[in-house]
Write a protein that holds these residues in place. Structure first.
Motif, PDB file in Angstrom:
ATOM      1  N   MET A   1      31.195  38.681  53.568  1.00 29.98           N
ATOM      2  CA  MET A   1      32.337  39.467  53.069  1.00 29.98           C
ATOM      3  C   MET A   1      31.939  40.933  52.958  1.00 29.98           C
ATOM      4  O   MET A   1      30.794  41.264  52.705  1.00 29.98           O
ATOM      5  CB  MET A   1      32.766  38.918  51.697  1.00 29.98           C
ATOM      6  N   ASP A   2      32.916  41.761  53.180  1.00 28.49           N
ATOM      7  CA  ASP A   2      32.700  43.200  53.076  1.00 28.49           C
ATOM      8  C   ASP A   2      32.205  43.569  51.681  1.00 28.49           C
ATOM      9  O   ASP A   2      32.697  43.071  50.681  1.00 28.49           O
ATOM     10  CB  ASP A   2      34.033  43.891  53.372  1.00 28.49           C
ATOM     11  N   ALA A   3      31.198  44.448  51.634  1.00 26.94           N
ATOM     12  CA  ALA A   3      30.619  44.803  50.335  1.00 26.94           C
ATOM     13  C   ALA A   3      31.642  45.512  49.459  1.00 26.94           C
ATOM     14  O   ALA A   3      31.731  45.254  48.251  1.00 26.94           O
ATOM     15  CB  ALA A   3      29.392  45.692  50.544  1.00 26.94           C
ATOM     16  N   ASN A   4      32.443  46.396  50.074  1.00 30.91           N
ATOM     17  CA  ASN A   4      33.466  47.099  49.293  1.00 30.91           C
ATOM     18  C   ASN A   4      34.456  46.132  48.675  1.00 30.91           C
ATOM     19  O   ASN A   4      34.853  46.282  47.525  1.00 30.91           O
ATOM     20  CB  ASN A   4      34.217  48.084  50.195  1.00 30.91           C
ATOM     21  N   LEU A   5      34.829  45.119  49.475  1.00 37.88           N
ATOM     22  CA  LEU A   5      35.800  44.145  48.972  1.00 37.88           C
ATOM     23  C   LEU A   5      35.195  43.343  47.818  1.00 37.88           C
ATOM     24  O   LEU A   5      35.874  43.052  46.829  1.00 37.88           O
ATOM     25  CB  LEU A   5      36.229  43.225  50.110  1.00 37.88           C
ATOM     26  N   THR A   6      33.907  42.992  47.934  1.00 32.77           N
ATOM     27  CA  THR A   6      33.257  42.256  46.859  1.00 32.77           C
ATOM     28  C   THR A   6      33.281  43.055  45.565  1.00 32.77           C
ATOM     29  O   THR A   6      33.645  42.541  44.503  1.00 32.77           O
ATOM     30  CB  THR A   6      31.801  41.943  47.252  1.00 32.77           C
ATOM     31  N   VAL A   7      32.929  44.347  45.665  1.00 34.08           N
ATOM     32  CA  VAL A   7      32.943  45.198  44.477  1.00 34.08           C
ATOM     33  C   VAL A   7      34.345  45.266  43.895  1.00 34.08           C
ATOM     34  O   VAL A   7      34.548  45.154  42.680  1.00 34.08           O
ATOM     35  CB  VAL A   7      32.418  46.604  44.825  1.00 34.08           C
ATOM     36  N   PHE A   8      35.332  45.414  44.796  1.00 34.71           N
ATOM     37  CA  PHE A   8      36.718  45.509  44.323  1.00 34.71           C
ATOM     38  C   PHE A   8      37.122  44.257  43.568  1.00 34.71           C
ATOM     39  O   PHE A   8      37.722  44.332  42.495  1.00 34.71           O
ATOM     40  CB  PHE A   8      37.660  45.731  45.509  1.00 34.71           C
ATOM     41  N   ILE A   9      36.769  43.085  44.138  1.00 36.41           N
ATOM     42  CA  ILE A   9      37.221  41.843  43.504  1.00 36.41           C
ATOM     43  C   ILE A   9      36.567  41.658  42.142  1.00 36.41           C
ATOM     44  O   ILE A   9      37.214  41.297  41.157  1.00 36.41           O
ATOM     45  CB  ILE A   9      36.933  40.649  44.446  1.00 36.41           C
ATOM     46  N   ILE A  10      35.263  41.978  42.057  1.00 29.74           N
ATOM     47  CA  ILE A  10      34.585  41.832  40.758  1.00 29.74           C
ATOM     48  C   ILE A  10      35.230  42.750  39.720  1.00 29.74           C
ATOM     49  O   ILE A  10      35.564  42.337  38.602  1.00 29.74           O
ATOM     50  CB  ILE A  10      33.085  42.136  40.912  1.00 29.74           C
ATOM     51  N   LEU A  11      35.452  44.007  40.119  1.00 27.62           N
ATOM     52  CA  LEU A  11      36.060  44.954  39.181  1.00 27.62           C
ATOM     53  C   LEU A  11      37.478  44.537  38.814  1.00 27.62           C
ATOM     54  O   LEU A  11      37.902  44.680  37.659  1.00 27.62           O
ATOM     55  CB  LEU A  11      36.075  46.351  39.790  1.00 27.62           C
ATOM     56  N   ALA A  12      38.215  43.998  39.807  1.00 27.00           N
ATOM     57  CA  ALA A  12      39.589  43.587  39.517  1.00 27.00           C
ATOM     58  C   ALA A  12      39.604  42.438  38.524  1.00 27.00           C
ATOM     59  O   ALA A  12      40.457  42.388  37.633  1.00 27.00           O
ATOM     60  CB  ALA A  12      40.300  43.184  40.816  1.00 27.00           C
ATOM     61  N   ILE A  13      38.635  41.508  38.666  1.00 22.30           N
ATOM     62  CA  ILE A  13      38.575  40.398  37.706  1.00 22.30           C
ATOM     63  C   ILE A  13      38.309  40.936  36.300  1.00 22.30           C
ATOM     64  O   ILE A  13      38.940  40.524  35.324  1.00 22.30           O
ATOM     65  CB  ILE A  13      37.495  39.388  38.144  1.00 22.30           C
ATOM     66  N   VAL A  14      37.389  41.910  36.189  1.00 23.70           N
ATOM     67  CA  VAL A  14      37.104  42.485  34.869  1.00 23.70           C
ATOM     68  C   VAL A  14      38.345  43.176  34.324  1.00 23.70           C
ATOM     69  O   VAL A  14      38.703  43.031  33.142  1.00 23.70           O
ATOM     70  CB  VAL A  14      35.921  43.472  34.959  1.00 23.70           C
ATOM     71  N   ALA A  15      39.061  43.931  35.199  1.00 22.90           N
ATOM     72  CA  ALA A  15      40.231  44.679  34.729  1.00 22.90           C
ATOM     73  C   ALA A  15      41.327  43.735  34.249  1.00 22.90           C
ATOM     74  O   ALA A  15      41.878  43.912  33.161  1.00 22.90           O
ATOM     75  CB  ALA A  15      40.757  45.575  35.858  1.00 22.90           C
TER      76      ALA A  15
END
Lengths: 175, 100
Positions: A1-15
């Protein structure tokens, strides 16, 4: 998976998780702390989106000043929980959930089912730096800037006047 | 970079959570925090679209939204303090004197 997408998903879960924590917590102090976590996560999103100055403002103004004001008022009033009554309005809960789902569906429909052309987000140097923001703000948006200054002045005066304790004037003509 | 659709979706979810908070809670302070959450989701969208169209206007408007939010919080919390002084509660169901 794209690294940017991984970061986005983790941050979105926290948000989303911190927003839900704010929504469902019974204690207003914990709700405020969850909201601070949410604001900090959004600040990280701003950095990812190439808006470092907006991210700094988010942390200082939102997570700093505004939430300190919230916590101060909560503790001043001792209003962590409503006493003797359920925090959630029971009759209104399920209608609210239904309308919330409808609202989400409507936003998603409007945004995603139209033939809107979304481009991939581009990377640019020198975009969103304090210097670029300042140049745009004081050249193209000077009048709104001044109007906002008056708005802040009015809000400051208004807050002081509204929250002032009204004193009974002593009778002067009593002799 | 992540496509703009993800940011639109996240912003929609955050906005809906804020709207649910306004509709379901009784504590006036938590209702105010939900309004802040909604403003914040709009800000996230402003910044995402500013990046998409490489237009700084979106980021400038985030500042204006933040200013309005700060003014709103200052006046709103002053109102809550004033209501608390007269009614000794911040349950918004109690603040219905205008209903007659």
């Amino acid at each position: 998976m794209d690294a940017n997408l991984t970061v986005f998903i983790i941050l979105a879960i926290v948000a989303i998780g911190s927003a839900l924590g704010m929504l469902f917590n019974r204690n207003a102090v914990y709700s405020a702390l969850f909201l601070i976590l949410n604001f900090a996560t959004v600040a990280v999103f701003y950095i990812i989106l190439g808006a470092p100055f907006v991210a700094m403002t988010q942390v200082t103004v939102y997570a700093g000043a505004i939430m300190v004001l919230f916590l101060f008022v909560i503790m001043l009033l001792g209003a962590e929980e409503l006493k003797g009554i359920s925090e959630v309005r029971d009759r209104q809960f399920w209608p609210a959930v239904i309308f919330g789902v409808l609202l989400l569906a409507e936003i998603v429909t409007v945004v995603f089912l139209k033939d809107t052309v979304f481009q991939a987000i581009t990377q640019m140097e020198e975009f969103g730096t304090p210097a670029a923001i300042g140049t745009t703000l004081f050249n193209d948006y000077l009048l709104p800037f001044e109007v906002v200054a008056f708005l802040l002045l009015a809000a400051m005066v208004g807050a002081i006047v509204i929250s002032r304790r009204v004193r009974q004037k002593p009778e002067k003509d009593e002799g | 970079m992540v496509a703009i659709e993800f940011y639109v979706g996240l912003s929609a979810i955050l906005f809906t959570i804020g709207a649910l908070g306004v509709l379901t809670r009784r504590n006036a302070i938590i209702i105010f925090m939900s309004i802040e959450l909604m403003l914040n989701s709009a800000n996230l969208l402003f910044v995402a679209f500013a990046r998409t169209f490489t237009d700084l206007g979106g980021q400038i408007f985030v500042f204006f939204v933040m200013t309005v939010a700060a003014a709103e919080v200052a006046v709103g919390l002053a109102l809550i303090v004033a209501v608390f002084r007269t009614k000794q509660t911040i349950n918004i169901d109690e603040a219905s004197s205008l209903k007659g």
